[in-house]
Design an enzyme around this catalytic site. Structure first.
Site, short mmCIF file in Angstrom:
data_model
loop_
_atom_site.label_atom_id
_atom_site.label_comp_id
_atom_site.label_asym_id
_atom_site.label_seq_id
_atom_site.Cartn_x
_atom_site.Cartn_y
_atom_site.Cartn_z
N ASP A 7 18.21 8.72 -7.46
CA ASP A 7 19.66 8.87 -7.29
C ASP A 7 20.10 8.85 -5.83
OD1 ASP A 7 19.98 8.95 -10.01
OD2 ASP A 7 20.33 11.11 -10.13
N HIS A 10 0.81 -1.21 0.00
CA HIS A 10 0.00 0.00 0.00
C HIS A 10 0.85 1.27 0.00
CE1 HIS A 10 -3.22 2.84 1.42
NE2 HIS A 10 -3.94 2.08 0.63
N LYS A 32 3.39 4.26 -1.18
CA LYS A 32 3.62 5.01 -2.41
C LYS A 32 4.86 5.87 -2.20
CE LYS A 32 -1.13 4.62 -2.18
NZ LYS A 32 -1.84 4.07 -1.03
#
Length: 525
Positions: A425, A418, A420
């Site tokens: 870099d 769930h 996000k």
């Protein structure tokens, strides 16, 4: 023509049913709501003095703590509510009426009883199960509850909700997916978690592997401003805007007793005991300990996004800011998204990145770790092209009944991604509510934080690398570099295992996904 007439007849019948069902509880769209703004940051409280002393040592930077452990994510919210002295502002897509939801409600009510102002803003899509609890909380003089883009009935039945969707799909299909928790104007929790058992590893079924940031410093003021924009926008209505009987102070008193009883029962559970064992070493926003510091920007879609047409949306959404962050990549990009449907444009963008030497790795859900067959179908439509373009794909295993490294102290019958997040870099980090799909891009409102901090980037990278180990995820590859069949690899008892179809998914489930892949549904997911 007869078929069309029959369908129109069904719709008309359902519409009449909705009117009858909602006659006593219709939404008063002319209801006058009082605007309000975030209170000034509290500087004289113990928590306020600590936070401002820390922030003053890092001018123009914000401090962060990464919440990977689900039980710590819950207790950080509880502790912050218990220490609040002036204000608590909450904005959530889901606030469930379950054990952890009721625990949070109990702590918010206790804060309000101490004189803390509580503003609770919820999306209305999933509010029916908690609407009575929210109505009773709203009866408290220090608590106000508002709903974003509500249905026209206060507690719609399945029939009523379905029919309203049919008749008003353009509006009701657009939801507030934001998640923020701001205390005393000094500290905020921003990330992927809603309020409910599954988000804190306390559920009996599938639990979510997720990420939140505790934030202090200048970014908190930005979060408060974003909250005010939504709280006062035209799409938001107080629960009092519904006609009909509302909770009284007697209902509030009964809720207070019920929540206290439930909190005592929750405190006796094995989950709570394990959480308390962990808490002394777990960070919350007002306790001494290390912080990740760096320049940060809170990004949030404008609430007007839900009313805009496609040409106007770009100026109102956070997508271009996320794109600008990824554009800076020179070495590698790690993407974490439970719903990953890049579309043709997103697929070209990611493969162009790999074409100029940037390593791109993606962690998303496997078919076995998600209940969203349609979403997985949308993702699978682009999977081969991504692989042929050099993008590395990992799909989380369901891991039924085994302890999860990122959510220790708890077991579940299944685990689903769930979180996000994006890392660029090893330096730039995004954590928030935004999935990488067309719904987040065009329909829902979303938010998150972009931070320039190598140490925080390393912590999120560690989360990614742990989650993509062969004992936690399937590595999806092609049997030949630019062709061949797809295959999934994981580890069982220390040995590498290769599958030639979606692992741990039934033939019926795979057939369902194959069928859905043929349908043009990306924009609805």
């Amino acid at each position: 023509m007869k078929a069309i007439a029959r369908r129109m007849g069904v719709i008309a019948t359902l519409a009449v049913a909705v009117l009858v069902l909602g006659a006593c509880t219709t939404l008063r769209t002319d209801y006058v709501k009082q605007p309000s703004k975030a209170l000034p940051p509290a500087t004289t409280t113990p928590s306020g003095r600590y936070i401002h002393a820390e922030a003053n040592q890092h001018q123009d930077q914000s401090g962060f703590r990464l919440l990977t452990l689900s039980n710590n994510a819950l207790m950080s919210r509880v502790v912050l509510a218990d220490h609040a002295e002036h204000s608590i502002d909450l904005q959530y897509y889901i606030f469930n009426n379950d054990a952890t939801g009721r625990l949070m409600a109990q702590r918010l009510l206790a804060a309000a009883d101490r004189g803390v102002r509580v503003r609770l803003l919820l999306d209305d899509i999933n509010s029916a199960s908690a609407v009575d609890m929210m109505d009773a909380l709203d009866a408290h003089p220090n608590i106000e509850v508002r709903l974003f883009n509500p249905f026209h009935t206060r507690k719609p039945s399945f029939l009523s909700k379905t029919t309203q969707f049919m008749l008003d799909a353009h509006r009701l299909n657009r939801r507030m997916h934001n998640k923020s928790y701001i205390v005393d104007g000094n500290v905020a929790i921003i990330g992927g978690r809603n309020i409910g058992d599954a988000y804190f590893d306390a559920g009996n079924d599938t639990n979510f592997r997720d990420l939140d940031l505790i934030a202090i410093g200048p970014v908190v003021k930005q979060a408060s401003h974003a909250f005010d924009e939504y709280w006062n926008c035209d799409a938001v209505y107080p629960v009092q805007a519904f006609k009909g009987k509302h909770a009284s102070h007697y209902d509030l008193a009964q809720l207070r007793l019920d929540l206290r009883r439930d909190a005592r029962a929750f405190a006796q559970t094995d989950y709570a005991q394990a959480t308390l064992d962990k808490l002394p070493n777990g960070p919350s926003g007002d306790r001494p300990g290390a912080w990740f510091w760096g320049p940060a920007t809170l990004v949030a879609d404008q609430p007007e996004k839900i009313d805009a047409d496609k040409d106007e949306i770009r100026a109102l959404r956070i997508g271009p800011q996320i794109r600008a962050m990824i554009d800076q990549a020179q070495q590698d990009v790690r993407l974490i998204s439970p719903y990953f449907i890049p579309g043709d444009e997103g697929t070209r963008y990611l493969t162009d990145l790999t074409g100029r030497g940037v390593k791109v790795k993606v962690l998303t859900n496997s078919l076995a770790s998600t209940d969203e067959a349609a979403v997985h179908a949308g993702y699978s439509r682009y999977r081969r092209t991504l692989l042929e373009g050099g993008v590395q794909l990992y799909e989380l295993r369901p891991a039924a009944g085994v302890e999860q490294p990122a959510t220790s102290k708890g077991t579940s019958s299944g685990v689903s991604l769930h979180a996000k997040a994006i890392v660029v870099d090893g330096k730039l980090v995004f954590i928030g509510s935004m999935n990488m799909d067309q719904r987040s891009k065009l329909l829902n409102t979303e938010m998150g934080i972009i931070v320039d901090c190598p140490a925080l980037a390393a912590a999120v990278t560690n989360f990614f690398d742990t989650a993509t180990q062969p004992n936690s995820s399937y590595h999806v590859t092609l049997s030949a570099p630019h062709g061949g069949h797809m295959q999934w690899q994981d580890s069982e008892n220390g040995k590498l295992v290769t599958y030639h179809h979606e692992p741990k998914a039934s033939m019926k489930r795979r057939l369902e996904v194959d069928t859905l892949r043929l349908m043009p549904i990306d924009g609805m997911l």
